[in-house]
Design a protein around this motif. Structure first.
Motif, PDB file in Angstrom:
ATOM      1  N   SER A 180      34.134  29.300  28.454  1.00  0.00           N
ATOM      2  CA  SER A 180      35.337  30.029  28.860  1.00  0.00           C
ATOM      3  C   SER A 180      35.132  31.534  28.729  1.00  0.00           C
ATOM      4  CB  SER A 180      36.539  29.595  28.009  1.00  0.00           C
ATOM      5  OG  SER A 180      36.855  28.240  28.233  1.00  0.00           O
ATOM      6  N   ILE A 181      34.440  31.946  27.688  1.00  0.00           N
ATOM      7  CA  ILE A 181      34.147  33.373  27.503  1.00  0.00           C
ATOM      8  C   ILE A 181      33.258  33.869  28.636  1.00  0.00           C
ATOM      9  CG2 ILE A 181      32.955  35.040  26.018  1.00  0.00           C
ATOM     10  CD1 ILE A 181      33.903  33.320  23.617  1.00  0.00           C
ATOM     11  N   TRP A 182      32.223  33.098  28.958  1.00  0.00           N
ATOM     12  CA  TRP A 182      31.342  33.483  30.071  1.00  0.00           C
ATOM     13  C   TRP A 182      32.135  33.604  31.373  1.00  0.00           C
ATOM     14  CZ3 TRP A 182      26.791  29.542  29.090  1.00  0.00           C
ATOM     15  CH2 TRP A 182      26.092  29.932  27.928  1.00  0.00           C
ATOM     16  N   ALA A 183      32.967  32.590  31.635  1.00  0.00           N
ATOM     17  CA  ALA A 183      33.706  32.563  32.902  1.00  0.00           C
ATOM     18  C   ALA A 183      34.665  33.741  33.023  1.00  0.00           C
ATOM     19  CB  ALA A 183      34.471  31.246  33.021  1.00  0.00           C
ATOM     20  N   SER A 184      35.340  34.084  31.932  1.00  0.00           N
ATOM     21  CA  SER A 184      36.382  35.102  32.006  1.00  0.00           C
ATOM     22  C   SER A 184      35.842  36.525  31.907  1.00  0.00           C
ATOM     23  CB  SER A 184      37.429  34.876  30.907  1.00  0.00           C
ATOM     24  OG  SER A 184      36.830  34.864  29.622  1.00  0.00           O
ATOM     25  N   THR A 185      34.621  36.697  31.459  1.00  0.00           N
ATOM     26  CA  THR A 185      34.041  38.044  31.396  1.00  0.00           C
ATOM     27  C   THR A 185      33.117  38.312  32.582  1.00  0.00           C
ATOM     28  OG1 THR A 185      32.269  37.225  29.929  1.00  0.00           O
ATOM     29  CG2 THR A 185      34.203  38.216  28.886  1.00  0.00           C
ATOM     30  N   GLN A 186      32.228  37.397  32.881  1.00  0.00           N
ATOM     31  CA  GLN A 186      31.278  37.604  33.974  1.00  0.00           C
ATOM     32  C   GLN A 186      31.969  37.623  35.336  1.00  0.00           C
ATOM     33  OE1 GLN A 186      27.986  35.171  31.402  1.00  0.00           O
ATOM     34  NE2 GLN A 186      27.957  34.803  33.592  1.00  0.00           N
ATOM     35  N   HIS A 187      33.163  37.057  35.404  1.00  0.00           N
ATOM     36  CA  HIS A 187      33.931  37.075  36.655  1.00  0.00           C
ATOM     37  C   HIS A 187      34.084  38.497  37.187  1.00  0.00           C
ATOM     38  CE1 HIS A 187      37.187  35.902  39.468  1.00  0.00           C
ATOM     39  NE2 HIS A 187      37.688  37.091  39.156  1.00  0.00           N
ATOM     40  N   TYR A 188      34.282  39.454  36.282  1.00  0.00           N
ATOM     41  CA  TYR A 188      34.548  40.826  36.710  1.00  0.00           C
ATOM     42  C   TYR A 188      33.332  41.468  37.377  1.00  0.00           C
ATOM     43  CZ  TYR A 188      38.943  40.460  34.245  1.00  0.00           C
ATOM     44  OH  TYR A 188      40.187  40.065  33.849  1.00  0.00           O
ATOM     45  N   ALA A 189      32.142  40.996  37.059  1.00  0.00           N
ATOM     46  CA  ALA A 189      30.934  41.491  37.716  1.00  0.00           C
ATOM     47  C   ALA A 189      30.607  40.661  38.956  1.00  0.00           C
ATOM     48  CB  ALA A 189      29.755  41.463  36.749  1.00  0.00           C
ATOM     49  N   ASP A 190      30.649  39.335  38.798  1.00  0.00           N
ATOM     50  CA  ASP A 190      30.214  38.466  39.884  1.00  0.00           C
ATOM     51  C   ASP A 190      31.163  38.495  41.081  1.00  0.00           C
ATOM     52  OD1 ASP A 190      28.206  37.835  38.123  1.00  0.00           O
ATOM     53  OD2 ASP A 190      29.059  35.917  37.523  1.00  0.00           O
ATOM     54  N   PHE A 191      32.438  38.770  40.826  1.00  0.00           N
ATOM     55  CA  PHE A 191      33.443  38.836  41.899  1.00  0.00           C
ATOM     56  C   PHE A 191      34.057  40.237  41.961  1.00  0.00           C
ATOM     57  CE2 PHE A 191      32.984  34.408  40.831  1.00  0.00           C
ATOM     58  CZ  PHE A 191      33.010  33.763  42.057  1.00  0.00           C
ATOM     59  N   GLU A 192      33.198  41.228  41.771  1.00  0.00           N
ATOM     60  CA  GLU A 192      33.658  42.611  41.677  1.00  0.00           C
ATOM     61  C   GLU A 192      34.444  43.054  42.904  1.00  0.00           C
ATOM     62  OE1 GLU A 192      31.720  46.836  40.284  1.00  0.00           O
ATOM     63  OE2 GLU A 192      30.500  45.490  41.503  1.00  0.00           O
ATOM     64  N   SER A 193      33.982  42.700  44.094  1.00  0.00           N
ATOM     65  CA  SER A 193      34.670  43.144  45.312  1.00  0.00           C
ATOM     66  C   SER A 193      36.069  42.541  45.391  1.00  0.00           C
ATOM     67  CB  SER A 193      33.856  42.769  46.550  1.00  0.00           C
ATOM     68  OG  SER A 193      33.633  41.374  46.614  1.00  0.00           O
ATOM     69  N   GLN A 194      36.224  41.295  44.975  1.00  0.00           N
ATOM     70  CA  GLN A 194      37.543  40.655  44.991  1.00  0.00           C
ATOM     71  C   GLN A 194      38.453  41.278  43.935  1.00  0.00           C
ATOM     72  OE1 GLN A 194      38.500  36.174  45.437  1.00  0.00           O
ATOM     73  NE2 GLN A 194      38.400  36.482  43.226  1.00  0.00           N
ATOM     74  N   VAL A 195      37.915  41.508  42.739  1.00  0.00           N
ATOM     75  CA  VAL A 195      38.701  42.119  41.668  1.00  0.00           C
ATOM     76  C   VAL A 195      39.182  43.504  42.096  1.00  0.00           C
ATOM     77  CG1 VAL A 195      38.603  43.055  39.326  1.00  0.00           C
ATOM     78  CG2 VAL A 195      37.595  40.818  39.808  1.00  0.00           C
ATOM     79  N   SER A 196      38.287  44.288  42.683  1.00  0.00           N
ATOM     80  CA  SER A 196      38.638  45.643  43.123  1.00  0.00           C
ATOM     81  C   SER A 196      39.738  45.610  44.171  1.00  0.00           C
ATOM     82  CB  SER A 196      37.409  46.353  43.695  1.00  0.00           C
ATOM     83  OG  SER A 196      36.415  46.502  42.712  1.00  0.00           O
ATOM     84  N   LEU A 197      39.673  44.625  45.062  1.00  0.00           N
ATOM     85  CA  LEU A 197      40.676  44.505  46.125  1.00  0.00           C
ATOM     86  C   LEU A 197      42.042  44.152  45.557  1.00  0.00           C
ATOM     87  CD1 LEU A 197      41.334  44.289  49.209  1.00  0.00           C
ATOM     88  CD2 LEU A 197      40.745  41.862  49.016  1.00  0.00           C
ATOM     89  N   LEU A 198      42.065  43.296  44.542  1.00  0.00           N
ATOM     90  CA  LEU A 198      43.333  42.777  44.036  1.00  0.00           C
ATOM     91  C   LEU A 198      43.982  43.646  42.973  1.00  0.00           C
ATOM     92  CD1 LEU A 198      42.394  38.984  43.830  1.00  0.00           C
ATOM     93  CD2 LEU A 198      43.649  40.179  45.624  1.00  0.00           C
ATOM     94  N   MET A 199      43.209  44.482  42.310  1.00  0.00           N
ATOM     95  CA  MET A 199      43.782  45.394  41.329  1.00  0.00           C
ATOM     96  C   MET A 199      44.440  46.573  42.042  1.00  0.00           C
ATOM     97  SD  MET A 199      43.257  44.200  38.248  1.00  0.00           S
ATOM     98  CE  MET A 199      43.424  45.630  37.155  1.00  0.00           C
ATOM     99  N   ASN A 200      45.453  47.155  41.402  1.00  0.00           N
ATOM    100  CA  ASN A 200      46.109  48.325  41.979  1.00  0.00           C
ATOM    101  C   ASN A 200      45.191  49.532  41.901  1.00  0.00           C
ATOM    102  OD1 ASN A 200      48.532  46.920  42.491  1.00  0.00           O
ATOM    103  ND2 ASN A 200      49.219  47.260  40.383  1.00  0.00           N
TER     104      ASN A 200
END
Length: 207
Positions: free
Chosen positions: A164-184
């Motif tokens: 769970s720690i891996w999934a919730s932290t590495q997500h921000y790097a592995d899905f960076e373009s999606q995170v950037s799009l969805l954050m304000n």
């Protein structure tokens, strides 16, 4: 470079610089296109070197990829190595969460390189995973289990906690373009992620 007496000649500054250029360029190309989508031509263009120059230093695309993965493994394991069995269980695990989040922020290309290899079934990295990651993972799971048995953590599965720690932290790097799009726009993604993850895992760990 091997010499006639079996010793190895120290690479020159130019050779060291070119190897660094190649590996950095390859990291960019592999993290963007994956192993299968990457080509030596792309790596050469990114590095600003000719393809024959690339092949002077490395045997081919797989050799470069394996070199990057081998270099990455020690860095990748360091945050888990630092989990201290003698420390406070909640704080040790929360510190591990923060170290993994820091790594996602500071080394996003490396995270995507690692993820790409795992998604393919780890064909080049499996020996490293078996000889280095698995023993360390088992060791730290045993540490967490001992904290649970001592009543210092609620009953949970140490393996799934680490997953769970891996999934919730590495997500921000592995899905960076999606995170950037969805954050304000203007949001400090990693600062708010750190606050959220600390609260989420602290709540879980304190039962």
């Amino acid at each position: 470079m091997p010499l006639s007496d079996g010793s190895t000649k120290k690479p020159s500054r130019i050779q060291q610089r070119n190897r660094h250029l190649i590996l950095d360029a390859a990291l960019e190309v592999f993290s963007r296109h994956g192993f299968r989508g990457a080509t030596l031509d792309q790596i050469a263009t990114q590095a600003g070197l000719s393809k024959p120059n690339i092949l002077y230093y490395f045997g081919g695309k797989e050799d470069i990829h394996l070199t990057l993965l081998s270099q990455l493994m020690e860095t990748w394991l360091d945050p888990l190595v630092e989990m201290n069995a003698a420390g406070d269980p909640v704080e040790e695990i929360l510190n591990y969460v923060q170290r993994k989040l820091d790594m996602a922020q500071q080394l996003p290309r490396e995270s995507r390189l690692f993820a790409g290899e795992i998604l393919q079934g780890a064909p080049r990295m499996r020996p490293e995973l078996e000889s280095k990651l698995k023993p360390l993972f088992d060791e730290k799971c045993a540490v967490i289990q001992s904290w649970i048995q001592q009543g210092r953590l609620p009953p949970l599965d140490p393996r799934h906690l680490i997953f769970s720690i891996w999934a919730s932290t590495q997500h921000y790097a592995d899905f960076e373009s999606q995170v950037s799009l969805l954050m304000n726009e203007g949001d400090d993604t990693y600062a708010s992620a750190a606050t959220h993850l600390n609260m989420m895992f602290r709540t879980l760990l304190q039962g």
